[in-house]
Scaffold this motif. Sequence first.
Motif, PDB file in Angstrom:
ATOM      1  N   GLU A 257      45.970 -18.365  27.265  1.00  0.00           N
ATOM      2  CA  GLU A 257      46.288 -19.241  28.395  1.00  0.00           C
ATOM      3  C   GLU A 257      47.560 -18.858  29.139  1.00  0.00           C
ATOM      4  O   GLU A 257      47.916 -19.493  30.129  1.00  0.00           O
ATOM      5  CB  GLU A 257      46.435 -20.681  27.899  1.00  0.00           C
ATOM      6  CG  GLU A 257      47.643 -20.905  27.003  1.00  0.00           C
ATOM      7  CD  GLU A 257      47.840 -22.375  26.637  1.00  0.00           C
ATOM      8  OE1 GLU A 257      47.348 -23.241  27.383  1.00  0.00           O
ATOM      9  OE2 GLU A 257      48.497 -22.651  25.619  1.00  0.00           O
ATOM     10  N   LYS A 277      44.250 -21.467  23.330  1.00  0.00           N
ATOM     11  CA  LYS A 277      45.536 -22.139  23.279  1.00  0.00           C
ATOM     12  C   LYS A 277      46.586 -21.251  22.630  1.00  0.00           C
ATOM     13  O   LYS A 277      46.316 -20.537  21.675  1.00  0.00           O
ATOM     14  CB  LYS A 277      45.405 -23.452  22.487  1.00  0.00           C
ATOM     15  CG  LYS A 277      46.681 -24.249  22.362  1.00  0.00           C
ATOM     16  CD  LYS A 277      47.144 -24.775  23.702  1.00  0.00           C
ATOM     17  CE  LYS A 277      48.444 -25.568  23.557  1.00  0.00           C
ATOM     18  NZ  LYS A 277      49.046 -25.882  24.864  1.00  0.00           N
ATOM     19  N   ASP A 281      53.727 -24.488  26.756  1.00  0.00           N
ATOM     20  CA  ASP A 281      52.942 -25.180  27.778  1.00  0.00           C
ATOM     21  C   ASP A 281      53.502 -24.838  29.152  1.00  0.00           C
ATOM     22  O   ASP A 281      54.674 -24.473  29.293  1.00  0.00           O
ATOM     23  CB  ASP A 281      53.015 -26.695  27.554  1.00  0.00           C
ATOM     24  CG  ASP A 281      52.022 -27.464  28.414  1.00  0.00           C
ATOM     25  OD1 ASP A 281      51.002 -26.869  28.802  1.00  0.00           O
ATOM     26  OD2 ASP A 281      52.269 -28.643  28.699  1.00  0.00           O
TER      27      ASP A 281
END
Length: 332
Positions: A257, A277, A281
């Motif tokens: 990601e 994942k 983030d």
Amino acid sequence: MTLPPSPPAGRPLTIWAVSDGRAGIEAQVVGLANALARQRPAQVVVKRIAWKSWFGRLPWWLVPFPHRLLTDKGDVAPPWPDIWVAAGRATLPLSIRMRRWSGRKTYVVQIQDPRMPTRLFDLVIPPRHDRLEGENVFPITGSPGRVNAERMAQDLARFRGELDALPRPRVAVIVGGKSKAHDLSPERAAAMARDIEVPVAQDGGSVMVSFTRRTPERAKAILEARLKTLPGVIWNGEGDNPYFAYLAAADYILVTEDSTNLATDAASTGKPVFVMKMDGDSLKLRLFHEDLERLGAARPFGGAFHSWTYEPLAETERAAAEVLRRYDAGKA
């Protein structure tokens, strides 16, 4: 997509693809420049600029005489190109001066959000998730890339001897690594390997694994050790890069990601794309992945494979058509 009309017969356009040479940045400028050349006769010249000492780390407004501060590697001198395609902070001091240096004869395209007034460029092409707007702004989903049907077919033909015998479903596993927002810890790598191993073994398939320069060595070692027990191939970084061949041969594509480029390339194939994942983030990347989901191109990876269809992402070609449309309008 409607392509812009070709101009009267004459010399091919000269297009410079300018970056600091980092793989992810160069892939974007070369991808867009090559797309322009597919739509209009053109010569693409790749330029890798380098700055003396620490000047390349300065903000753009603190580099008043950029020509004097480039190393010989820069090679930025007239005759100037018809179209200048650049990306990355290191190119900004040059991009904002190119129109003046060329007497407005060079059309200046800046990829990504330059985080400065867009009026300093002829056209800015940011990813849609940056939410940048303006009259000379043309947002796209993801980033310009080098994936196209011809390139994939050529590379697949080169690697057929290695890939044709692999059992289906074939799963391309494209692993990024450490960035400002993400990382790939040994623990995450082990969990990722387990999530890949189980469905591939259950389906009787195979893997085609490629790492990037940013993949941490410990994470890479764990993934290699676990995934080499499956039928498939793992590129060790030596010899010709099979990246495009893996995308062409895959039935499913897994990407981490952390990278807009990797997911954009994968979504340009029309094949099911699963996003893996990582640690960390990023709001911008989450918005980008949501865009891909809305387009039907990608879904989060939950440890199982399934098929679906969608229209392959063609944002690079769309951006190239817009560049040529505006370039022609400026010459009219």
